[in-house]
Design a protein around this motif. Sequence first.
Motif, PDB file in Angstrom:
ATOM      1  N   ILE A 122       5.146 -12.949  -2.621  1.00 24.85           N
ATOM      2  CA  ILE A 122       3.774 -12.458  -2.814  1.00 24.85           C
ATOM      3  C   ILE A 122       3.640 -12.032  -4.270  1.00 24.85           C
ATOM      4  O   ILE A 122       4.441 -11.246  -4.790  1.00 24.85           O
TER       5      ILE A 122
ATOM      6  N   SER B  22      -1.729  -6.970  -2.054  1.00 23.78           N
ATOM      7  CA  SER B  22      -0.425  -7.640  -1.931  1.00 23.78           C
ATOM      8  C   SER B  22       0.561  -6.802  -1.139  1.00 23.78           C
ATOM      9  O   SER B  22       1.269  -7.310  -0.250  1.00 23.78           O
TER      10      SER B  22
ATOM     11  N   ARG C 275      -0.089  -4.412   0.980  1.00 24.20           N
ATOM     12  CA  ARG C 275      -0.535  -4.343   2.376  1.00 24.20           C
ATOM     13  C   ARG C 275      -0.131  -5.613   3.123  1.00 24.20           C
ATOM     14  O   ARG C 275       0.332  -5.553   4.272  1.00 24.20           O
ATOM     15  N   THR C 276      -0.307  -6.756   2.458  1.00 26.07           N
ATOM     16  CA  THR C 276       0.075  -8.035   3.067  1.00 26.07           C
ATOM     17  C   THR C 276       1.572  -8.076   3.342  1.00 26.07           C
ATOM     18  O   THR C 276       2.020  -8.467   4.427  1.00 26.07           O
TER      19      THR C 276
ATOM     20  N   VAL D 271      -2.229 -13.217  -5.281  1.00 28.34           N
ATOM     21  CA  VAL D 271      -3.447 -12.476  -4.917  1.00 28.34           C
ATOM     22  C   VAL D 271      -4.216 -12.104  -6.177  1.00 28.34           C
ATOM     23  O   VAL D 271      -3.664 -11.471  -7.090  1.00 28.34           O
TER      24      VAL D 271
ATOM     25  N   GLU E  49      -7.655  -3.959   3.602  1.00 28.57           N
ATOM     26  CA  GLU E  49      -6.720  -4.127   4.728  1.00 28.57           C
ATOM     27  C   GLU E  49      -7.037  -5.403   5.507  1.00 28.57           C
ATOM     28  O   GLU E  49      -6.127  -6.122   5.934  1.00 28.57           O
TER      29      GLU E  49
ATOM     30  N   ALA F 259      -5.647  -8.273   3.645  1.00 29.62           N
ATOM     31  CA  ALA F 259      -4.198  -8.354   3.851  1.00 29.62           C
ATOM     32  C   ALA F 259      -3.875  -8.957   5.214  1.00 29.62           C
ATOM     33  O   ALA F 259      -2.957  -9.777   5.347  1.00 29.62           O
ATOM     34  N   GLU F 260      -4.612  -8.556   6.225  1.00 28.84           N
ATOM     35  CA  GLU F 260      -4.395  -9.117   7.565  1.00 28.84           C
ATOM     36  C   GLU F 260      -4.656 -10.622   7.571  1.00 28.84           C
ATOM     37  O   GLU F 260      -3.915 -11.388   8.199  1.00 28.84           O
TER      38      GLU F 260
ATOM     39  N   LEU G  58      -4.365 -12.694   5.046  1.00 27.53           N
ATOM     40  CA  LEU G  58      -3.289 -13.372   4.329  1.00 27.53           C
ATOM     41  C   LEU G  58      -2.013 -13.434   5.166  1.00 27.53           C
ATOM     42  O   LEU G  58      -1.316 -14.457   5.191  1.00 27.53           O
ATOM     43  N   SER G  59      -1.693 -12.350   5.853  1.00 28.26           N
ATOM     44  CA  SER G  59      -0.487 -12.353   6.689  1.00 28.26           C
ATOM     45  C   SER G  59      -0.642 -13.322   7.860  1.00 28.26           C
ATOM     46  O   SER G  59       0.307 -14.031   8.223  1.00 28.26           O
TER      47      SER G  59
END
Length: 281
Positions: free
Chosen positions: A87, A113, A115-116, A157, A250, A253-254, A256-257
Amino acid sequence: MDIILKFLKKAYDSYGKLPMRIRFLIVVSFFMILFLVSVSLKQYQYKEEKIYGNPNHVQNNSKNGSNPSVIEEENTIPEPKEVKVVIDPGHGGEDLGATKGDLCEKRLNLDISKRTGKLLENLGINVIYTREKDVAVGLDERVNIANNLDATLFISVHNNYMPNDAGYKGTETLYCPPVTTEENKMDGMKLATIVQRKLIGNLKTVDNGIIYRPNLVVLRKTNMPAVIAEIAYISNSSDRAKLVDEDFRENAAEALSEAVMEALEYMKAEKNENGVWMIMD
């Protein structure tokens, strides 16, 4: 021996008396004959190996009882390797990225980043950051981190800025080929498509699509599928209001994950008996 030497001397003397054109043709013919003989010998050797096997190739046929003269095809099974996701929080240190008032891109990038990464780590993914603090990291250094690790995926990111159009807003994902059509093989375009779909689904921002950017170092020089996720536009007032909202970051990030996990599923990644995510190389 004397007879042979006399014969060769006589032949040489006779050759020297021939016209230049004839001597040239003789030399050319001689080398053509050598070439044809060499090709014929190689073809004969190839046929011999096909029929009787290569005597220098050691085979073990004791288990199947087959004739050792038969050449067996070696079945190469790819070795599994650990999933590693890099990341890359864009900018950092003296490189602020885009700014608007007190809002600074480098901080937004790092926040989203981390958070991801935390979400992925909670799922057991090995996450590596190109930076975890507000420090400057060169573009080639970011690439080298990923390439030296033989990373599986590279997610950079960023947030965007349109200097001459404050009304422009939305989300886009940048990628660079090569593109592969092989089944279960991920590439930049496929990864960008997944990332963009997840971001738009979670953030409800304007969909600017995926964009081909072959001139960007972190996309062009990385050896693994790589994308740059441009979350929103700092130059746009509505996007800017979203970016200052912690819940929005957030959600990014969710997204991206989730995109990473979908890409890994496509690549047939699985946890081994030790709980480590692995993928067939």
